[in-house]
Design a protein around this motif. Structure first.
Motif, PDB file in Angstrom:
ATOM      1  N   LEU A 169     -15.605  -6.626 -59.658  1.00 47.50           N
ATOM      2  CA  LEU A 169     -15.891  -5.792 -59.003  1.00 47.50           C
ATOM      3  C   LEU A 169     -16.288  -4.398 -58.944  1.00 47.50           C
ATOM      4  O   LEU A 169     -16.372  -4.079 -59.823  1.00 47.50           O
ATOM      5  CB  LEU A 169     -15.023  -5.580 -57.890  1.00 47.50           C
ATOM      6  N   ILE A 170     -17.671  -4.436 -58.720  1.00 51.19           N
ATOM      7  CA  ILE A 170     -18.450  -3.396 -58.871  1.00 51.19           C
ATOM      8  C   ILE A 170     -18.799  -2.613 -57.932  1.00 51.19           C
ATOM      9  O   ILE A 170     -19.328  -2.785 -57.121  1.00 51.19           O
ATOM     10  CB  ILE A 170     -19.757  -3.639 -59.831  1.00 51.19           C
ATOM     11  N   ILE A 171     -17.805  -1.116 -58.105  1.00 52.52           N
ATOM     12  CA  ILE A 171     -18.416  -0.429 -57.174  1.00 52.52           C
ATOM     13  C   ILE A 171     -19.724   0.321 -57.360  1.00 52.52           C
ATOM     14  O   ILE A 171     -18.970   1.613 -58.388  1.00 52.52           O
ATOM     15  CB  ILE A 171     -17.402   0.534 -56.280  1.00 52.52           C
ATOM     16  N   SER A 172     -20.618   1.047 -57.042  1.00 54.34           N
ATOM     17  CA  SER A 172     -21.482   1.630 -57.328  1.00 54.34           C
ATOM     18  C   SER A 172     -22.571   2.636 -56.041  1.00 54.34           C
ATOM     19  O   SER A 172     -22.710   2.525 -54.826  1.00 54.34           O
ATOM     20  CB  SER A 172     -22.674   0.589 -57.403  1.00 54.34           C
ATOM     21  N   ASP A 173     -22.378   3.798 -56.053  1.00 52.94           N
ATOM     22  CA  ASP A 173     -23.884   4.668 -55.379  1.00 52.94           C
ATOM     23  C   ASP A 173     -25.243   4.101 -55.546  1.00 52.94           C
ATOM     24  O   ASP A 173     -25.399   3.489 -56.582  1.00 52.94           O
ATOM     25  CB  ASP A 173     -22.884   6.355 -55.986  1.00 52.94           C
ATOM     26  N   VAL A 174     -25.782   4.757 -54.865  1.00 50.93           N
ATOM     27  CA  VAL A 174     -26.800   4.601 -54.990  1.00 50.93           C
ATOM     28  C   VAL A 174     -27.842   6.019 -54.881  1.00 50.93           C
ATOM     29  O   VAL A 174     -28.899   5.475 -56.288  1.00 50.93           O
ATOM     30  CB  VAL A 174     -27.127   4.570 -53.136  1.00 50.93           C
ATOM     31  N   MET A 175     -28.041   7.318 -54.982  1.00 49.02           N
ATOM     32  CA  MET A 175     -28.539   7.951 -55.257  1.00 49.02           C
ATOM     33  C   MET A 175     -27.832   8.982 -56.964  1.00 49.02           C
ATOM     34  O   MET A 175     -27.091   9.509 -56.849  1.00 49.02           O
ATOM     35  CB  MET A 175     -28.689   8.836 -54.597  1.00 49.02           C
ATOM     36  N   VAL A 197     -20.381  -3.109 -54.294  1.00 51.68           N
ATOM     37  CA  VAL A 197     -20.053  -2.952 -53.350  1.00 51.68           C
ATOM     38  C   VAL A 197     -20.727  -1.461 -53.474  1.00 51.68           C
ATOM     39  O   VAL A 197     -20.984  -0.341 -54.090  1.00 51.68           O
ATOM     40  CB  VAL A 197     -18.883  -2.810 -52.577  1.00 51.68           C
ATOM     41  N   LEU A 198     -22.193  -1.403 -52.048  1.00 44.55           N
ATOM     42  CA  LEU A 198     -22.725  -0.156 -52.888  1.00 44.55           C
ATOM     43  C   LEU A 198     -22.602   0.856 -51.757  1.00 44.55           C
ATOM     44  O   LEU A 198     -21.821   1.239 -50.793  1.00 44.55           O
ATOM     45  CB  LEU A 198     -24.955   0.285 -52.000  1.00 44.55           C
ATOM     46  N   LEU A 199     -21.980   2.155 -52.236  1.00 41.89           N
ATOM     47  CA  LEU A 199     -21.056   3.489 -51.795  1.00 41.89           C
ATOM     48  C   LEU A 199     -21.782   4.783 -52.090  1.00 41.89           C
ATOM     49  O   LEU A 199     -23.090   5.155 -52.481  1.00 41.89           O
ATOM     50  CB  LEU A 199     -19.711   4.132 -52.174  1.00 41.89           C
ATOM     51  N   THR A 200     -22.805   4.357 -50.081  1.00 46.50           N
ATOM     52  CA  THR A 200     -24.146   5.822 -50.220  1.00 46.50           C
ATOM     53  C   THR A 200     -23.482   6.515 -48.967  1.00 46.50           C
ATOM     54  O   THR A 200     -23.594   6.137 -48.441  1.00 46.50           O
ATOM     55  CB  THR A 200     -25.263   4.520 -50.298  1.00 46.50           C
ATOM     56  N   GLY A 210     -21.545  -5.502 -50.762  1.00 51.00           N
ATOM     57  CA  GLY A 210     -20.519  -4.874 -49.046  1.00 51.00           C
ATOM     58  C   GLY A 210     -21.992  -3.154 -49.276  1.00 51.00           C
ATOM     59  O   GLY A 210     -22.151  -2.522 -50.184  1.00 51.00           O
ATOM     60  N   TYR A 211     -21.358  -2.539 -48.726  1.00 51.38           N
ATOM     61  CA  TYR A 211     -22.205  -1.198 -48.065  1.00 51.38           C
ATOM     62  C   TYR A 211     -21.769  -0.076 -46.975  1.00 51.38           C
ATOM     63  O   TYR A 211     -21.440  -0.465 -46.113  1.00 51.38           O
ATOM     64  CB  TYR A 211     -23.667  -1.361 -47.068  1.00 51.38           C
TER      65      TYR A 211
END
Length: 665
Positions: free
Chosen positions: A463-469, A494-497, A515-516
């Protein structure tokens, strides 16, 4: 020629013939004539005929000179002169030319002004986009620290149980949420100014939505002993409306009403459908016949008449300094509070939805806001809308988060076999998330999208959790590359932003994000999302494994399967009877490296490349046995050179020998 010296003609009388004679009565053949039209002829024109003829003369002023000679050829010293004036048409007069010049000047000015306006519009558009990006970046800079405030507060509230600690932590959390609400309003206000806000309407029970929203303020009203009432007229069960924007409008108006209403006061909310025949509304919205009228009134401190016209201005605060003592003997403690953006945002959101808002107020008696919005009944299926979080929901949110925390995987339920890749540019937030996940999962880190992409290729995490900016490569680009690459397309993202608008969420989900989660977030929510997505992956693994081993695989997958599985099955099918077609040959035919294919099959079916080939061959063997083929023949058909080895492999998977399977099936 003897009687006149000037001849005036119009522009269409420009064909002229003039006859003349010399006073010589004998030997006419010896007389010569000449003439010159000054303005047209540069020299004299000699002729034997006493006639002058000009055709199609252009308008202007000419001088006709006439002369004759005697019989001896000597030219007379007397020259007759006639002035010819051919007047121009009206469209060639001096005043017409002035009009043309003025018109040309106006056209040039208009073109230049239009070009300047276009350039200014482009510049303003660029400035608006820059402002929107600026406020988005500011929101990101605010939301990340707020996450680092609210996240540890949740952890401490579970650890510190004393009343004093709980009160202090609740105070921290409450003010953090107030800052978040202020940031959200600033962002919406800036987007409205930049014309980037969009109305996202959907069908739902409008009356129930507003009633639920009003009820969410009841606890706050009870604290101040304010009577909060809601009344609604007859409305259609369903209507079209933008739930998010309508909730923000009502929240701001109700919060203001409760804020400036004294203890023991009243706040009333009325909802009706009405028809307005005012000329202004009819001109602006000729097709709209029925309007939704929402009235929020209170008997609070009111607003002075000289300040009433400015309350919708940005950053304006109406200070009722002259009204220090309120009704019921209560002193106002609200004068001067607030940032002055709530009502400005209400007006922007109202006008965005083609609505109007009016306010009436009397100092000491109260204030009434009247909101008019287009009312469009709907027959679509009803939707239920979750209410946006408000400053008044903090205590209940904290209780709910403590209840949900019971379902979070603990260290005793650690799943160290699951590998998680965290891509976040903020080191402090990255460390905070890792600290909360490390006891349960194996976590790797990357500080931007490019590093995250490289590690995703090398590690193939679960699984990957990533910020957007992020710098170098943002989260949207990373998500797009992950979902397009066959080596990583199966990995949940999963985008964490801090980008929380509907358009931003749709953009992320359209790129394949699973996921967002908006910042600031509850760490328990992140942990639950991770657990649920990993559980879905395990279910998918079981289904894929069953589909390549069981003779009766499930008819429906629990989630969309990866195209790679179908491709690999097709490759093995094409070389089914070739005993030499093994893991190396399948790797070469798939176009992937041996390590990447192995990791992909482990992630999708929890099996190795060799096991995948063997299980598929055995599944096809079961089908051949059902069709009546002998055991030896079946072994060769599915690529086993040794029937004995085939029988042992078959028994290991299906718990029976091929001959027994053939008899029972």
């Amino acid at each position: 020629m003897q009687a006149i010296s000037q001849l005036d003609l119009s522009y269409d009388q420009n064909f002229i013939t003039i006859g003349y004679a010399a006073l010589q009565y004998n030997r006419h053949g010896k007389i010569r004539y000449r003439y010159q039209l000054v303005g047209l002829n540069e020299e004299w024109i000699e002729t034997n005929e006493p006639t002058v003829q000009y055709t199609a003369l252009r308008w202007g002023t000419y001088t006709l000179k006439l002369n004759a000679s005697n019989t001896s050829g000597i030219w007379s010293k007397h020259i007759r002169v006639l002035n010819l004036i051919i007047h121009p048409p009206w469209w060639a007069t001096w005043w017409a030319i002035l009009l043309y010049l003025a018109g040309a000047a106006i056209v040039v000015y208009t073109l230049v002004r239009s070009y300047v306006n276009q350039q200014e519009a482009k510049q303003l558009k660029k400035i608006d986009a820059m402002k929107a990006r600026f406020f988005t970046n500011i929101a990101h800079e605010f939301r990340t620290p707020l996450t680092l405030i609210m996240g540890p507060v949740e952890t401490l509230k579970k650890r510190l149980k004393s009343n004093d600690d709980q009160y202090q932590l609740g105070l921290i959390n409450q003010n953090a949420v107030q800052i978040l609400e202020l940031v959200n309003q600033l962002i919406d206000l800036s987007k409205a100014e930049a014309n980037v806000l969009r109305v996202n309407e959907s069908s739902g029970d409008l009356q129930a939505f507003i009633q639920q929203l009003v009820h969410s303020f009841e606890s706050h009203a009870e604290e101040k002993k304010i009577q909060l009432t809601f009344q609604a007229g007859e409305l259609h069960k369903q209507a079209w409306f933008d739930a998010e924007k309508l909730a923000r409008i009502i929240t701001n108006l109700l919060a203001n009403a409760l804020k400036f209403t004294p203890i023991g006061g009243k706040v009333a909310v009325e909802l009706t459908a009405a028809s307005y025949k005012s000329a202004k509304l009819r001109r602006q919205y000729p097709q709209q016949e029925t309007w939704l009228q929402l009235t929020i009134s209170d008997n609070g401190i009111g607003i002075s008449p000289e300040k009433l016209p400015f309350i919708f201005d940005r950053f304006y605060q109406a200070e009722n300094g002259s009204i220090d003592v309120l009704k019921y003997g209560q002193t106002s403690q609200n004068n001067g509070e607030g940032a002055g953006i709530g009502l400005a945002l209400v007006k922007e959101l109202t006008e965005l939805q083609s609505g109007t808002i009016q306010v009436t107020s009397q100092p000491g008696l109260g204030t009434t806001f009247t909101l008019l919005l287009p009312y469009r009944p709907s027959t679509s299926p009803q939707e239920k809308y979750p209410l946006p979080p408000t400053k008044l929901d903090i205590q209940s949110a904290s209780v709910k988060s403590e209840i949900r925390a019971k379902d979070i995987p603990s260290e005793n339920q650690a799943d160290k076999t699951s590998l998680i890749l965290l891509v976040e540019d903020n080191e402090i937030l990255r460390d905070f998330i890792v600290e909360n996940l490390l006891g349960t999962y194996t976590v790797h880190q990357a500080k931007n999208g490019y590093e995250g992409w490289e590690q995703a290729i090398n590690l193939v995490p679960d699984l990957i959790i990533s910020d957007v900016m992020m710098p170098i490569m943002d989260g949207y680009t990373l998500c797009h590359k992950l979902k397009k690459d066959p080596r990583t397309s199966h990995i949940p993202v999963v985008l964490l932003t801090a980008k929380v608008s509907v358009d931003d969420r749709l953009e992320g989900l359209s790129l394949g994000a699973d996921g967002y989660i908006a910042k600031p977030f509850h760490i328990q929510e992140l942990q639950l999302r991770i657990r649920n997505l990993l559980e879905q992956r395990r279910q998918l693994q079981q289904w894929v494994l069953a589909s390549i081993t069981s003779t009766d695989p499930p008819t429906k997958a629990p989630a969309p399967t990866d195209p790679l599985i179908e491709k690999l099955c097709q490759l093995v099918e094409e070389h089914l009877d070739e005993a030499a077609f093994g893991a190396e040959e399948l790797t070469l035919a798939s176009g992937m490296s041996r390590m990447n294919l192995h990791r992909k099959l482990r992630a999708l079916a929890d099996t190795s490349t060799g096991e995948f080939i063997r299980n598929y061959r055995l599944k096809r063997a079961a089908q051949f046995l059902r069709e009546g083929h002998s055991v030896s023949e079946t072994a060769y058909l599915v690529g086993f050179e040794d029937p004995s080895y085939f029988a042992r492999s078959f028994r290991k998977v299906y718990q029976m020998t091929p001959s027994t399977f053939s008899r029972t099936n």
